[in-house]
Design an enzyme around this catalytic site. Structure first.
Site, mmCIF file in Angstrom:
data_model
loop_
_atom_site.group_PDB
_atom_site.id
_atom_site.type_symbol
_atom_site.label_atom_id
_atom_site.label_comp_id
_atom_site.label_asym_id
_atom_site.label_seq_id
_atom_site.Cartn_x
_atom_site.Cartn_y
_atom_site.Cartn_z
ATOM 1 C CE1 TYR A 135 -12.456 1.584 36.968
ATOM 2 C CE2 TYR A 135 -12.287 -0.619 37.361
ATOM 3 C CZ TYR A 135 -12.865 0.440 37.616
ATOM 4 O OH TYR A 135 -13.993 0.520 38.613
ATOM 5 C CE LYS A 185 -27.280 0.524 30.558
ATOM 6 N NZ LYS A 185 -28.399 0.853 31.271
ATOM 7 C CG ASP A 217 -29.826 -0.405 34.128
ATOM 8 O OD1 ASP A 217 -29.484 -1.740 33.475
ATOM 9 O OD2 ASP A 217 -30.708 0.192 33.343
ATOM 10 C CG ASP A 241 -14.567 -1.234 41.358
ATOM 11 O OD1 ASP A 241 -14.677 -1.544 42.634
ATOM 12 O OD2 ASP A 241 -13.994 -0.158 41.140
ATOM 13 C CG ASP A 245 -17.043 -2.321 47.128
ATOM 14 O OD1 ASP A 245 -16.411 -3.255 46.958
ATOM 15 O OD2 ASP A 245 -16.660 -1.233 47.539
#
Ligand code: NAD
Length: 346
Positions: A135, A185, A217, A241, A245
């Site tokens: 970001y 990852k 994943d 992020d 959620d």
């Protein structure tokens, strides 16, 4: 200890009022000072984060934040929009660690998207890095050699950024069941390989915490397959992020979920994860429990008052067990009466 109250817009002041009632009832020596933020501050002082509000946030030992967002301000230039206040506070105060607990209250098992026997095991905290990653890296639009439009966002973390969020993760695990899962990852991303190496280095300072690593994943899958295996998850901004959620929705209504954003010294801003909910503002329909639970996190993580924090969480559980259900939980109990139910449970 000074608490900065920043109620903000919409249902923000409604839910903050109930959290303050609960904190005052605990009589643990807190002093409150209130300042406007978001659309309310823009209307009062011409800026969503006025200097006096930022000054109070800096002076305070902790910040209890409601929500910002006001449809009247949607056409303002971006720098004056209410939502800029929360970004400004994170930046100015160096709030780099976002803690989101996800715990299912047994009484709300039906509200989870998961089967009750799976959902009932959920009791975890996700520690998400908040000020770096893809970001904040170099980004832009360019043309490829073939003339195709190409968007790009560079993912990058330096070792100091990883180390400080790793420390936050290990400390959160020490304050809970002593298990930390670092999510990355590393099989394909260099950024993640560094992440994993640094987390392993930092683990030498926390021999009492059991560390594991998981690919993102797989983590997404495990969160719905066997969420009970997690105590604390630490991860980068992008993965956090999405995973936070996902974990939130495993435990039901948005009106139940607290959060903390901490600096390197443990000072923090505490807020419900929901927004200002203009659709229900002023109607007494807001569920104040996310804010009341945020106040409990504030006592635990910034003020070193774990006993009153436990009391608040137990009182919320009692209120739910006693049948208190706000509109988002399928009931008809209004905001103030939800506060009454928690006070009765203290
Ligand atoms: P929202 O979280 O405000 O509302 C989403 C839905 O959930 C609405 O139907 C709302 O009525 C309901 N809801 C939210 N909190 C509730 C509560 N405590 N009790 C009962 N129901 C509740 O999200 P949105 O509608 O996408 O955004 C509204 C405004 O809030 C926007 O301006 C947005 O930018 C802002 N926002 C602010 C924050 C923040 O202050 N940190 C976070 C998210 C959104």
């Amino acid at each position: 200890m000074l608490i900065a109250l920043l109620p903000g817009d919409g249902i923000g002041p409604e839910v903050i009022a109930q959290a303050v009632r609960v904190l005052e009832a605990l009589e643990c020596g807190l002093v409150f000072e209130t300042a406007p933020v978001g659309g309310a501050a823009y209307k009062a002082a011409g800026h969503p984060l006025p200097p006096a509000t930022l000054d109070l946030a800096r002076r305070a030992d902790a910040i209890l934040f409601g929500a910002v967002g006001d449809p009247d301000c949607d056409s303002l230039e971006r720098a004056f929009r209410p939502e800029q206040a929360i970004l400004g506070l994170r930046k100015e105060l160096g709030l780099f660690a976002n803690l989101r607990p996800a715990k299912l209250f047994p009484e709300l098992a039906d509200a989870s998207a998961l089967r009750p026997e799976v959902a009932s095991q959920i009791d975890m905290v996700i520690v998400r890095e908040l000020t770096g990653d893809v970001y904040f890296g170099e980004k832009g639009m360019r043309r490829t050699a073939e003339g195709l439009r190409q968007g790009y966002d560079v993912m990058a973390y330096d070792e100091a950024e990883v180390a400080r969020i790793a420390h936050a993760g290990f400390k959160a695990a020490q304050a809970r069941r002593g298990k930390l899962c670092s999510v990355d990852k590393a099989n394909v991303l260099e950024t993640s390989q560094l992440w994993r190496d640094v987390v392993n280095e930092v683990s030498a300072d926390y021999r009492d915490v059991e560390l594991s690593h998981m690919y993102v994943d797989n983590c997404a899958m495990q969160l719905v397959r066997n969420p009970g295996q997690f105590d604390v998850i630490v991860t980068g901004n992008l993965f956090g992020d999405i995973l936070s959620d996902q974990a939130s929705m495993c435990v039901g209504s948005i009106g139940m979920l607290p959060s903390a954003s901490l600096d390197a010294a443990g000072k923090g801003l505490y807020e419900p994860i929901h927004g200002s909910a203009p659709d229900i503002a002023g109607q007494g329909k807001a569920n104040p429990l996310a804010t009341i639970l945020s106040a409990a996190m504030m006592l635990r993580y910034s003020l070193n008052l774990p006993a009153p924090a436990d009391r608040i969480e137990a009182a919320v559980a009692r209120a739910l067990a006693g049948g208190a259900r706000s509109f988002d939980l399928g009931g008809t109990v209004d905001t103030e009466a939800m506060g009454d139910a928690v006070l009765a449970g203290l």
